[in-house]
Write a protein that holds these residues in place. Structure first.
Motif, short mmCIF file in Angstrom:
data_model
loop_
_atom_site.label_atom_id
_atom_site.label_comp_id
_atom_site.label_asym_id
_atom_site.label_seq_id
_atom_site.Cartn_x
_atom_site.Cartn_y
_atom_site.Cartn_z
N ILE A 1 3.93 11.58 -3.44
CA ILE A 1 3.02 10.68 -2.72
C ILE A 1 3.48 9.23 -2.97
O ILE A 1 3.74 8.86 -4.11
CB ILE A 1 1.57 10.84 -3.27
N PRO A 2 3.56 8.41 -1.91
CA PRO A 2 3.98 7.03 -2.11
C PRO A 2 3.04 6.33 -3.10
O PRO A 2 1.83 6.41 -2.94
CB PRO A 2 3.84 6.39 -0.73
N TYR A 3 3.59 5.70 -4.11
CA TYR A 3 2.83 5.01 -5.16
C TYR A 3 2.01 5.99 -6.01
O TYR A 3 1.23 5.56 -6.86
CB TYR A 3 1.94 3.89 -4.60
N GLY A 4 2.19 7.28 -5.79
CA GLY A 4 1.56 8.27 -6.67
C GLY A 4 0.04 8.26 -6.68
O GLY A 4 -0.58 8.65 -7.67
N LYS A 5 -0.56 7.80 -5.58
CA LYS A 5 -2.02 7.72 -5.54
C LYS A 5 -2.56 8.23 -4.22
O LYS A 5 -1.96 7.99 -3.17
CB LYS A 5 -2.47 6.26 -5.73
N ILE B 1 -0.91 9.19 10.07
CA ILE B 1 -1.21 9.07 11.50
C ILE B 1 0.09 9.33 12.24
O ILE B 1 1.06 8.58 12.07
CB ILE B 1 -1.79 7.69 11.86
N LYS C 1 3.08 9.03 10.13
CA LYS C 1 3.29 7.79 9.36
C LYS C 1 2.33 7.76 8.18
O LYS C 1 1.12 7.84 8.36
CB LYS C 1 3.10 6.57 10.26
N LEU D 1 0.21 6.32 5.27
CA LEU D 1 -0.49 5.10 4.88
C LEU D 1 -1.22 5.32 3.57
O LEU D 1 -1.85 6.37 3.39
CB LEU D 1 -1.52 4.73 5.95
N ASN D 2 -1.13 4.37 2.65
CA ASN D 2 -1.96 4.46 1.44
C ASN D 2 -2.91 3.27 1.40
O ASN D 2 -2.99 2.50 2.33
CB ASN D 2 -1.09 4.58 0.18
N GLN D 3 -3.66 3.17 0.33
CA GLN D 3 -4.66 2.11 0.10
C GLN D 3 -5.92 2.34 0.94
O GLN D 3 -6.00 1.95 2.12
CB GLN D 3 -4.09 0.70 0.35
N LEU E 1 -8.91 0.98 1.11
CA LEU E 1 -9.64 -0.11 1.76
C LEU E 1 -8.93 -0.58 3.02
O LEU E 1 -9.56 -0.86 4.04
CB LEU E 1 -9.81 -1.30 0.79
N ALA E 2 -7.60 -0.67 2.94
CA ALA E 2 -6.82 -1.08 4.12
C ALA E 2 -7.00 -0.07 5.25
O ALA E 2 -7.17 -0.45 6.42
CB ALA E 2 -5.35 -1.22 3.74
N ARG F 1 -10.52 -0.40 6.73
CA ARG F 1 -10.63 -1.61 7.57
C ARG F 1 -9.99 -1.37 8.94
O ARG F 1 -10.54 -1.76 9.98
CB ARG F 1 -9.99 -2.81 6.86
N TYR F 2 -8.84 -0.70 8.93
CA TYR F 2 -8.14 -0.38 10.18
C TYR F 2 -8.99 0.53 11.07
O TYR F 2 -9.15 0.27 12.27
CB TYR F 2 -6.80 0.27 9.84
N ASP G 1 -2.19 -5.55 4.85
CA ASP G 1 -3.22 -5.23 3.85
C ASP G 1 -2.71 -4.23 2.82
O ASP G 1 -2.98 -4.36 1.62
CB ASP G 1 -4.47 -4.64 4.54
N TYR H 1 9.38 0.99 -11.40
CA TYR H 1 8.82 1.83 -10.32
C TYR H 1 8.37 0.97 -9.14
O TYR H 1 8.80 1.18 -8.00
CB TYR H 1 7.65 2.63 -10.88
N LYS I 1 10.38 -0.26 -5.34
CA LYS I 1 9.73 0.00 -4.05
C LYS I 1 9.62 -1.30 -3.24
O LYS I 1 9.92 -1.33 -2.04
CB LYS I 1 8.33 0.59 -4.26
#
Lengths: 198, 198
Positions: A45-49, A55, A58, A60-62, A64-65, A68-69, B88, B127, B131
């Motif tokens: 997983i990108p950034y391990g979280k 989508i 593609k 997407l992580n984060q 809150l972002a 908001r989208y 974001d 890490y 990235k």
């Protein structure tokens, strides 16, 4: 378009995204990882979280972002830049509050964890919850400008999870926040999502 | 309109707001609190945290929300919802990274602080920085879509502060991030702001 949400098999930071996708009537794959399998998946997983939302492939992580989208698509992200700002502030203030509860949960030292609990119950929770209660009272039952925004969906969703996990009734003596919770959970698309997944 | 920024007398989370206000050519009161006086001021600030920005007396907190709002005025917040989302995400990923460094700084226990330093230098920093370096390489020298956005201003500003405070050269062997830093600091309004305040 295809939507695939990857998160654990609980509400947490995935649920506000699930609320928004449901509100938008978007069909999505609700990919729930076994918590025990997480160590073997984390490095993929990108950034391990998590959560991540894919989508059309593609990634997407984060959360809150992502919220908001999706909120922009749902017209829940403010009708002008100022209103969007107030929504972002409400979400980030609530998130600061949630961080305090998470710092308590994730503390593995029994002594400092117990100390954190005392501060939480006597200081942090009353401090923040009184502020949130007043904001909702002043804004006609919502967090921003007397109308539903993604701040309300996000906060109600995460608040329910915090209450569930901490066993502390955050909403006690906060009628305006209780009323907001009822309103959000009565939004038809949210209501049917919650009913299907409890 | 009047703008008053209240923060400490250092870069930190105030500097990205100062960058954006300078970029926008907005005259603002740069109210810098003595760190020693903070305990007597803290209770007068909403949520007890700075930076706060007052616009015509309206008090705003949450630095990311404030930056995003100013960035919209500066046309640095994306040309469509997807681009705004990517900006974001970049900001929040960088912020996650910064949290790790702050957790090390603010650790008051010498033993766990030393352990955090080892993890930082051997794991967390390589890490994340790899990235970020790759993202900038793939996006023609910027964080998103090959053009300047508030993600670049925010990240360069906070990165400089992290380097300054931690004494760890985060940019070593990262030519694309170094190039981005140079480009941001060469933007005329940012350049003249930094020259006046170093």
């Amino acid at each position: 378009m295809t939507y695939k949400l990857t998160y654990f098999n609980f509400a947490g930071l995935g649920e506000p995204i699930r609320y928004l996708l449901s509100y938008l009537d978007i069909d999505f794959e609700d990919n729930r990882i076994d918590y025990e399998k997480w160590p073997s998946i984390k490095h993929t997983i990108p950034y391990g979280k998590v959560p991540i939302l894919e989508i059309d492939g593609k990634v997407l992580n984060q959360s809150l972002a992502i919220c908001r989208y999706l909120a922009k698509k749902a017209n829940l992200a403010g009708s002008d830049d100022w209103e969007s700002l107030l929504i972002d502030i409400a979400v980030d203030n609530f998130n600061d509050f949630a961080q305090n509860i998470k710092a308590y949960w994730f503390d593995t030292n029994e002594e400092s964890k117990a100390a954190k609990y005392v501060t939480l119950v006597n200081e942090t929770i009353p401090y923040y919850m009184e502020k949130f209660e007043n904001i909702v009272a002043e804004n006609n039952g919502y967090f921003v400008n007397g109308k539903l925004s993604w701040a309300d969906l996000f906060i109600v969703s995460v608040m329910d999870f915090l209450i569930h996990k901490s066993n502390i009734d955050l909403l006690k003596d906060h009628p305006n926040l209780q009323g907001l919770r009822e309103k959000v959970l009565a939004v038809p698309k949210i209501k049917s999502w919650v009913e299907k997944h409890q």
